[in-house]
Design a protein around this motif. Structure first.
Motif, mmCIF file in Angstrom:
data_model
loop_
_atom_site.group_PDB
_atom_site.id
_atom_site.type_symbol
_atom_site.label_atom_id
_atom_site.label_comp_id
_atom_site.label_asym_id
_atom_site.label_seq_id
_atom_site.Cartn_x
_atom_site.Cartn_y
_atom_site.Cartn_z
ATOM 1 N N GLY A 1 61.258 14.690 32.886
ATOM 2 C CA GLY A 1 61.918 14.833 31.597
ATOM 3 C C GLY A 1 60.959 15.421 30.591
ATOM 4 N N LEU A 2 61.444 15.634 29.374
ATOM 5 C CA LEU A 2 60.587 16.115 28.293
ATOM 6 C C LEU A 2 59.634 15.001 27.885
ATOM 7 C CD1 LEU A 2 63.186 18.033 26.087
ATOM 8 C CD2 LEU A 2 61.575 18.994 27.751
ATOM 9 N N CYS A 3 58.397 15.348 27.654
ATOM 10 C CA CYS A 3 57.377 14.352 27.344
ATOM 11 C C CYS A 3 57.660 13.693 25.997
ATOM 12 C CB CYS A 3 55.991 14.998 27.333
ATOM 13 S SG CYS A 3 54.662 13.824 26.950
ATOM 14 N N PRO A 4 57.666 12.362 25.937
ATOM 15 C CA PRO A 4 57.872 11.687 24.655
ATOM 16 C C PRO A 4 56.627 11.652 23.781
ATOM 17 C CG PRO A 4 57.634 10.068 26.408
ATOM 18 C CD PRO A 4 57.611 11.424 27.068
ATOM 19 N N PHE A 5 55.514 12.204 24.284
ATOM 20 C CA PHE A 5 54.258 12.145 23.538
ATOM 21 C C PHE A 5 53.862 13.478 22.906
ATOM 22 C CE2 PHE A 5 54.089 8.892 26.848
ATOM 23 C CZ PHE A 5 53.882 7.768 26.074
ATOM 24 N N HIS A 6 54.534 14.562 23.254
ATOM 25 C CA HIS A 6 54.257 15.836 22.589
ATOM 26 C C HIS A 6 55.502 16.717 22.674
ATOM 27 C CE1 HIS A 6 53.738 17.587 26.629
ATOM 28 N NE2 HIS A 6 53.710 18.767 26.064
ATOM 29 N N ASP A 7 55.584 17.712 21.791
ATOM 30 C CA ASP A 7 56.731 18.610 21.758
ATOM 31 C C ASP A 7 56.637 19.610 22.896
ATOM 32 O OD1 ASP A 7 57.773 17.433 19.470
ATOM 33 O OD2 ASP A 7 56.594 18.713 18.142
ATOM 34 N N GLU A 8 57.730 19.791 23.619
ATOM 35 C CA GLU A 8 57.763 20.791 24.683
ATOM 36 C C GLU A 8 59.204 21.215 24.928
ATOM 37 O OE1 GLU A 8 56.140 19.170 28.236
ATOM 38 O OE2 GLU A 8 57.654 17.633 28.482
ATOM 39 N N LYS A 9 59.355 22.422 25.484
ATOM 40 C CA LYS A 9 60.680 22.977 25.739
ATOM 41 C C LYS A 9 61.138 22.713 27.166
ATOM 42 C CE LYS A 9 60.932 24.871 21.645
ATOM 43 N NZ LYS A 9 61.839 24.315 20.614
ATOM 44 N N SER A 10 60.196 22.692 28.117
ATOM 45 C CA SER A 10 60.551 22.446 29.509
ATOM 46 C C SER A 10 59.788 21.227 30.006
ATOM 47 C CB SER A 10 60.224 23.668 30.379
ATOM 48 O OG SER A 10 58.857 24.010 30.248
ATOM 49 N N PRO A 11 60.374 20.446 30.902
ATOM 50 C CA PRO A 11 59.783 19.165 31.302
ATOM 51 C C PRO A 11 58.453 19.319 32.046
ATOM 52 C CG PRO A 11 62.108 19.273 31.918
ATOM 53 C CD PRO A 11 61.690 20.657 31.524
ATOM 54 N N SER A 12 57.447 18.605 31.568
ATOM 55 C CA SER A 12 56.175 18.508 32.294
ATOM 56 C C SER A 12 55.802 17.042 32.502
ATOM 57 C CB SER A 12 55.064 19.222 31.515
ATOM 58 O OG SER A 12 54.900 18.645 30.232
ATOM 59 N N PHE A 13 56.727 16.159 32.169
ATOM 60 C CA PHE A 13 56.488 14.714 32.226
ATOM 61 C C PHE A 13 57.226 14.135 33.435
ATOM 62 C CE2 PHE A 13 57.980 10.427 31.150
ATOM 63 C CZ PHE A 13 56.813 9.804 30.751
ATOM 64 N N GLY A 14 56.552 13.280 34.179
ATOM 65 C CA GLY A 14 57.183 12.689 35.350
ATOM 66 C C GLY A 14 56.801 11.234 35.534
ATOM 67 N N ILE A 15 57.656 10.508 36.245
ATOM 68 C CA ILE A 15 57.359 9.107 36.548
ATOM 69 C C ILE A 15 57.605 8.845 38.025
ATOM 70 C CG2 ILE A 15 58.164 8.462 34.236
ATOM 71 C CD1 ILE A 15 60.503 6.970 35.677
ATOM 72 N N ASP A 16 56.920 7.827 38.537
ATOM 73 C CA ASP A 16 57.195 7.294 39.861
ATOM 74 C C ASP A 16 57.901 5.962 39.661
ATOM 75 O OD1 ASP A 16 56.723 5.526 42.235
ATOM 76 O OD2 ASP A 16 55.825 7.351 43.029
ATOM 77 N N PRO A 17 59.182 5.834 40.059
ATOM 78 C CA PRO A 17 59.931 4.615 39.775
ATOM 79 C C PRO A 17 59.527 3.424 40.640
ATOM 80 C CG PRO A 17 61.270 6.105 41.079
ATOM 81 C CD PRO A 17 60.002 6.849 40.755
#
Length: 595
Positions: A38-54
């Motif tokens: 998803g979009l990073c909640p810690f910086h502004d971005e247009k395309s997702p570079s944020f990921g999680i391992d559930p």
């Protein structure tokens, strides 16, 4: 802050739904068996570079580099310490925390706070019952109906009614075992005028409870229903648990909505907040008609990166907007402030009741940047008929524009001022910038654009980035193939393949925790925790990794090691023939694997 056992921490980690926790802050989509992006909640971005391992419950952003576990995510997004993050997650997962041994005085203070919170919760439930079940609360119910507020929303906010009697709360609380000093500390009672007795602080009033981030009641705002009952609004006394200047009304219920919307709506009154939530606009909180404090601004900044100021359009509202902007700017200048234009004489509850939720949503969508609102105000309030008046407007608008970087917004505002004052755009731009003052510059960037840190420095950094990327790719493949990875990491040659002390620590940790990388991380090693989070998220994004992929990643590291050895040998004028031969062998292996 109380200390909790390691077992408590692990039970909370196991119980939480990490996708749900992060999904309250940014929209996630599945991108693999063990990866959401998803979009990073810690910086502004247009395309997702944020990921999680559930599964491991780790996150990493490949754009800004932040990462960690579930507890760190809550710490960073909520602005709290570890203990409070643990408590917040425990509440959400319904896990009871076990405390370690603590100082007796700290234990007494905690027990005291717990009793005060329990007293306030008990009293809140009593007020709610009185509102809906008591005949004497009909004037309160009538007032709420007039404001268009319905029972489900009012119950969600736990709105209640304090009966018009002297000691109902005192009598019920003392029967339940609470002491006089606890009633005073909780702000529920006060001394009678003669000082000899105790009376209920709230009588014949509509009760709006204030809660903390965990939803625990801290105090009340109470609205009078009779015209001669002054003051119109009466708050709990400042005390051990209630500090009005530190709270925003409804933050506990607006948190998830603000995260999804990426914005928080600041309104003035209790009923405005409830009306917006009832209308489905669940990212609204209230300032309660007072100037926003720095502490409240900090709470707003935790909720969302954009604050929509939806305050009254009168002179008092305009003053409140400026004070709120000042407080928010002192907390975080990166916050985006926008102003919602309410119809003159209307508050948000009026708009929702008269025009509907869609009309209110449209006003929120049409909110203008705070700088645009400031310039509009200067033009609206200024005397444009005299040269002195236009100069004053030019000065006020210039003070706003000089704070803006070169941007489309700034150019639009220059054109707006020029048009309204009858100036050429060039003259207006010069005057508004302070006579040619530079709006932004590049001095002191230290970005390696010249000098000793020029092309050579950039080349060195590129080489370092390539080396780091190769090492991280190898370790991520070890995570993706845990059994093979553990055996590979147990080999004696691994330490020679990894160039930094941090990556060697990560390799040692993964060797011992191949099946559960997030387990056993040292609590005081943030760098290691961040790297492990990155490796786990990387591994989750790999598609059907095979043993040959791990072999290839290891050979790439071996090739980098040999290249470093050859460079060092040449610098010291040492023969490189053996190293060159070994390099050819490794290249041959890589070609074979590629075929």
């Amino acid at each position: 802050m109380a200390r909790y056992t390691d077992d408590s921490r692990e039970r909370v980690r196991d119980a939480i739904d990490f996708v749900e926790v992060v999904g309250a802050r940014t929209e996630l989509r599945k991108a693999g068996v063990r990866r959401y992006v998803g979009l990073c909640p810690f910086h502004d971005e247009k395309s997702p570079s944020f990921g999680i391992d559930p599964v491991e419950k780790l996150y990493h952003c490949f754009g800004c580099g932040v990462g960690g576990d579930a507890f760190k995510f809550v710490m960073e997004t909520e602005g709290v310490g570890f203990g409070e993050a643990l408590e917040l997650l425990a509440d959400r997962a319904n896990v009871t925390l076990e405390r370690t041994e603590e100082d007796p005085r700290a234990s007494e203070r905690r027990d005291r706070r717990d009793r005060l919170h329990a007293l306030l919760e008990r009293t809140t439930a009593y007020y709610v019952r009185r509102l809906w079940e008591s005949p004497d609360a009909e004037p309160a119910r009538a007032y709420l109906r007039e404001r268009g507020l319905q029972e489900p929303a009012l119950r969600e906010f736990r709105v209640g009614y304090a009966p018009d009697a002297w000691d109902r709360v005192i009598a019920g609380s003392t029967r339940a075992g609470y002491a006089v000093d606890e009633l005073l500390a909780a702000g529920l009672a006060q001394r009678s005028r003669g000082g000899s007795g105790l009376i209920d602080r709230f009588r014949g009033r509509l009760m709006f409870p204030w809660a903390d981030a965990r939803g625990r009641v801290l105090g009340f705002g109470a609205r009078a229903l009779a015209a001669d009952d002054l003051p119109k609004y009466l708050n709990s006394a400042e005390g051990e648990v209630f500090h009005k200047g530190r709270q925003v009304y409804g933050a506990d219920l607006a948190r998830a909505g603000a995260a999804r919307a990426g914005a928080i709506v600041l309104v003035e009154g209790y009923t405005d907040v409830i009306a917006l939530h009832q209308a489905g606009l669940r990212h609204a909180v209230g300032s309660m008609g007072t100037a926003v404090t720095v502490e409240q601004a900090g709470e707003l900044a935790k909720l969302a990166p954009t604050v929509l100021l939806c305050l009254d359009a009168d002179a008092a509202g305009r003053t409140a907007m400026r004070k709120a902007a000042d407080a928010l700017g002192r907390v975080d200048r990166r916050l985006e402030l926008r102003v919602v234009a309410l119809p003159t004489g209307s508050d948000p509850a009026d708009v929702v009741g008269r025009d509907g939720a869609a009309a209110m949503a449209a006003l929120l969508d049409a909110a203008v940047p705070f700088a645009r609102w400031q310039v509009d105000q200067a033009l609206a309030e200024g005397n444009l008929d005299s040269a002195e008046g236009r100069d004053r407007v030019l000065s006020e608008a210039g003070a706003v524009l000089r704070e803006l970087p070169a941007s489309v917004l700034r150019e639009e505002l220059v054109r707006l001022v020029a048009g309204r004052l009858g100036l050429s755009e060039g003259l207006a731009a010069s005057a508004l910038s302070g006579g040619g003052r530079r709006v932004s510059g590049t001095g002191g960037r230290g970005d390696g654009s010249g000098g000793a840190d020029g092309e050579a420095g950039r080349s060195a950094r590129r080489a370092l980035d390539r080396r780091e990327e190769a090492e991280h790719a190898f370790l991520a493949m070890c995570v993706a193939l845990p059994a093979l990875g553990a055996r590979r990491l147990a080999g004696p040659e691994v330490s020679g393949l990894l160039s930094s002390e941090l990556t060697r620590r990560a390799a040692g940790h993964l060797r011992a925790h191949a099946d559960a990388p997030s387990a056993g991380l040292p609590p005081d090693d943030d760098a290691l925790a961040g790297l492990v989070a990155e490796l786990v998220v990387r591994a989750g994004g790999l598609t059907n990794p095979e043993p040959s992929d791990l072999d290839r990643a290891a050979l790439m590291l071996d090739l980098a090691r040999l290249d470093r050895g050859i460079a060092t040998a040449r610098a010291s004028q040492t023969p490189v023939s053996d190293l060159a031969a070994e390099r050819q062998r490794v290249l041959g292996e890589l070609r074979r694997l590629t075929r």
